[in-house]
Design a protein around this motif. Structure first.
Motif, PDB file in Angstrom:
ATOM      1  N   ASP A 129       5.055  -5.061-136.366  1.00  0.00           N
ATOM      2  CA  ASP A 129       4.658  -5.836-137.535  1.00  0.00           C
ATOM      3  C   ASP A 129       5.900  -6.268-138.302  1.00  0.00           C
ATOM      4  O   ASP A 129       6.947  -5.608-138.230  1.00  0.00           O
ATOM      5  N   TYR A 130       5.769  -7.369-139.030  1.00  0.00           N
ATOM      6  CA  TYR A 130       6.846  -7.832-139.912  1.00  0.00           C
ATOM      7  C   TYR A 130       6.233  -8.521-141.122  1.00  0.00           C
ATOM      8  O   TYR A 130       5.084  -8.982-141.083  1.00  0.00           O
ATOM      9  N   ASP A 131       6.979  -8.569-142.186  1.00  0.00           N
ATOM     10  CA  ASP A 131       6.538  -9.278-143.384  1.00  0.00           C
ATOM     11  C   ASP A 131       7.775  -9.754-144.137  1.00  0.00           C
ATOM     12  O   ASP A 131       8.813  -9.077-144.140  1.00  0.00           O
ATOM     13  N   LEU A 132       7.668 -10.906-144.760  1.00  0.00           N
ATOM     14  CA  LEU A 132       8.777 -11.478-145.515  1.00  0.00           C
ATOM     15  C   LEU A 132       8.476 -11.363-147.002  1.00  0.00           C
ATOM     16  O   LEU A 132       7.433 -11.832-147.460  1.00  0.00           O
ATOM     17  N   THR A 133       9.379 -10.743-147.757  1.00  0.00           N
ATOM     18  CA  THR A 133       9.196 -10.578-149.193  1.00  0.00           C
ATOM     19  C   THR A 133      10.457 -11.036-149.918  1.00  0.00           C
ATOM     20  O   THR A 133      11.506 -11.245-149.304  1.00  0.00           O
ATOM     21  N   ASN A 134      10.344 -11.183-151.229  1.00  0.00           N
ATOM     22  CA  ASN A 134      11.527 -11.457-152.039  1.00  0.00           C
ATOM     23  C   ASN A 134      11.758 -10.341-153.059  1.00  0.00           C
ATOM     24  O   ASN A 134      12.313 -10.555-154.121  1.00  0.00           O
ATOM     25  N   ASN A 135      11.287  -9.129-152.693  1.00  0.00           N
ATOM     26  CA  ASN A 135      11.477  -7.938-153.518  1.00  0.00           C
ATOM     27  C   ASN A 135      12.251  -6.886-152.739  1.00  0.00           C
ATOM     28  O   ASN A 135      12.504  -7.039-151.543  1.00  0.00           O
ATOM     29  N   ASN A 136      12.582  -5.787-153.405  1.00  0.00           N
ATOM     30  CA  ASN A 136      13.235  -4.687-152.702  1.00  0.00           C
ATOM     31  C   ASN A 136      12.206  -3.858-151.933  1.00  0.00           C
ATOM     32  O   ASN A 136      11.016  -4.187-151.909  1.00  0.00           O
TER      33      ASN A 136
END
Length: 517
Positions: free
Chosen positions: A255-262
């Protein structure tokens, strides 16, 4: 001295070689071809599935998907570079049958299909599961930063805006003072500079207004959803944070996910997705100190009954005169809900919960603390030592015991989850995002990176010949099942129709209707 000679370019060939003969049987493009052909692009949700009635027909999504997978496997991500490869690359000519889509068509395909690309990644995970390459016993999660198409200069927060506006105000004051004594051409130059500074001031005020309206702490002008995050230590970069969960057996990301948080609040969603993908909740979940959040660990243990191994971010030491009296030396008794201090005294609670900055806590203390001979070694407080226990402390204790009892499990984390990131960023050079403007577009780029990694990993583990046979047999099985389901549905429909006629027909015609059916 003689050398190996090539063929004569001008020599006529009686029986020319076909492109099929130029591609070896174990060439990876044959697996890419079989893999993409086995996918149902309509079910995956790719756009431009059907031809237009008017105008030129579009390229089939399967051809563009093959092109991108081949490109990422060969470290080619640019749409213009892929367009060039379609003309000069024999493998691509074979793979997409001589088609040459222009770079806009190629780029738009990636831009418009981020969700479908994620489903293709899931298809690679399913192949790995069917080939028994995923163990589902030990999973590790981690995040890595990929630079966005946005410089630090074009990233703003309130502090930076205030600094710029203050600088502009200072310059305007200087120009206004100079304007009073200036004349002629010099006056025009100063007025031009004042107009320029006022223009910049309006731009910063517009950004400030946008920050207040959206409630965001940052704004990036080139890639609006990218954020300035800490890379290591005090080094920051405008980037995205890619979260990935990797199975230990063959280091395959599931699985993968893109975030703009830590990383701090990403653990629960990663664990929930992993349970759905693997099909069980009996695995050990390993995360580094960036994921050490009491509420997340508690939820993973209580909701999904997982065994967590999350490294503690810091050792919570109080400023004590003597380290012999630090918090870990106070033994908690769960049955009596009390603490026993190193001096043998029992600290009790009144049972009330107190709201702190993040969690609720109970306070434990004893009146005997005032008369204790080691009080000055234990605390600097005037009256007594107070121990606070927050509502998720039990989950942290369980997590701590898991790590202390099985240190070899956590020791594998780095080799499991950082292995794919090392390959992607160092060997392949995929340390930045190709696309810009919205996180969704960036996730399409990341999706192709993970698809390429998984396919490469599977090819190296199994072999191309076996993989192609597996895909052919698998989709033959799927086709047979679909046909059987259609026959069963037809049979059920026929059965219901027969019952209907029997129930609604007159006694005289019933026999004829039964005989007819």
């Amino acid at each position: 001295m003689s050398y190996i000679q090539g063929f004569n370019r001008k020599q006529a060939v009686l029986i020319p070689e076909t492109i099929e003969q130029l591609i070896a049987e174990n060439n990876p493009v044959r697996f890419i071809d079989a893999f993409v052909n086995s996918q149902d692009v309509v079910a995956l949700g790719f756009k431009d599935i059907r031809f237009n009635k008017n105008g030129r027909p579009p390229f089939h999504p399967k051809d563009l998907l093959k092109l991108y997978i081949y490109g990422y496997l060969n470290k080619i991500r640019s749409s213009r570079a892929l367009e060039k490869e379609c003309i000069r690359n024999v493998e691509l000519m074979w793979l997409i049958k001589g088609l040459v889509p222009d770079h806009n068509t190629i780029s738009n395909f990636r831009r418009d299909n981020p969700k479908s690309i994620k489903k293709v990644f899931r298809a690679t995970v399913n192949i790995a599961k069917n080939l028994d390459l995923i163990g589902g016993v030990l999973l590790a999660g981690d995040g890595t930063k990929l630079r966005a198409q946005n410089s630090k200069k074009n990233n703003y927060n309130q502090k930076k805006i205030d600094r710029h506006i203050a600088y502009i105000e200072t310059k305007l004051a200087q120009y206004c003072n100079a304007l009073e004594t200036a004349d002629g051409d010099k006056k025009k130059v100063i007025e031009t500079k004042i107009a320029k500074q006022n223009k910049h001031k309006k731009q910063y005020q517009a950004i400030e207004k946008q920050l207040k309206q959206t409630g965001e702490k940052q704004f990036s002008s080139s890639d609006p959803e990218a954020r300035q995050l800490v890379i290591r230590g005090v080094v920051t970069e405008v980037c995205y944070n890619v979260q990935s969960t990797v199975d230990h057996k063959h280091k395959i990301p599931i699985d993968y996910d893109l975030t703009n948080n830590n990383d701090k609040h990403a653990m629960t969603s990663m664990v929930e997705n992993a349970i759905e993908i693997v099909g069980n909740n009996t695995f050990d979940a390993v995360f580094d100190k960036g994921y050490y959040t009491a509420e997340q660990i508690h939820k993973s243990q209580k909701t999904w009954k997982l065994t967590t191994h999350v490294l503690c971010s810091i050792t919570l030491l109080l400023m004590l005169p003597d380290k012999a009296y630090k918090l870990v030396k106070f033994i908690y008794n769960k049955a009596q809900d009390t603490y026993c201090c190193p001096a043998g005294e029992t600290l009790k609670t009144n049972g009330n919960w107190y709201n702190k900055r993040v969690y609720r806590v109970k306070q434990y203390k004893t009146k005997n603390c005032k008369l204790c001979p080691v009080k000055n070694d234990c605390t600097k407080a005037k009256y007594q030592r107070i121990i606070e226990r927050h509502e998720f402390a039990e989950a942290l204790d369980i997590n701590k015991n898991n790590i202390s009892k099985n240190p070899e499990i956590y020791a594998q984390r780095q080799a499991i989850v950082e292995h794919p990131f090392g390959t992607m960023k160092r060997q392949w050079g995929f340390d930045h995002i190709m696309t810009k403007k919205t996180k969704e577009r960036a996730s399409a780029d990341v999706g192709f990176i993970f698809i390429a990694y998984n396919l490469k990993r599977i090819m190296n583990s199994i072999g191309i010949d076996r993989l192609i046979k597996h895909i052919i047999l698998f989709w033959l099985e799927i086709g047979i099942k679909k046909r059987l389901n259609k026959l069963l549905k037809s049979f059920e429909h026929l059965k219901k129709l027969t019952v209907y006629f029997i129930e609604n027909a007159s006694p005289k015609s019933t026999t004829k209707q039964i005989a007819y059916f």
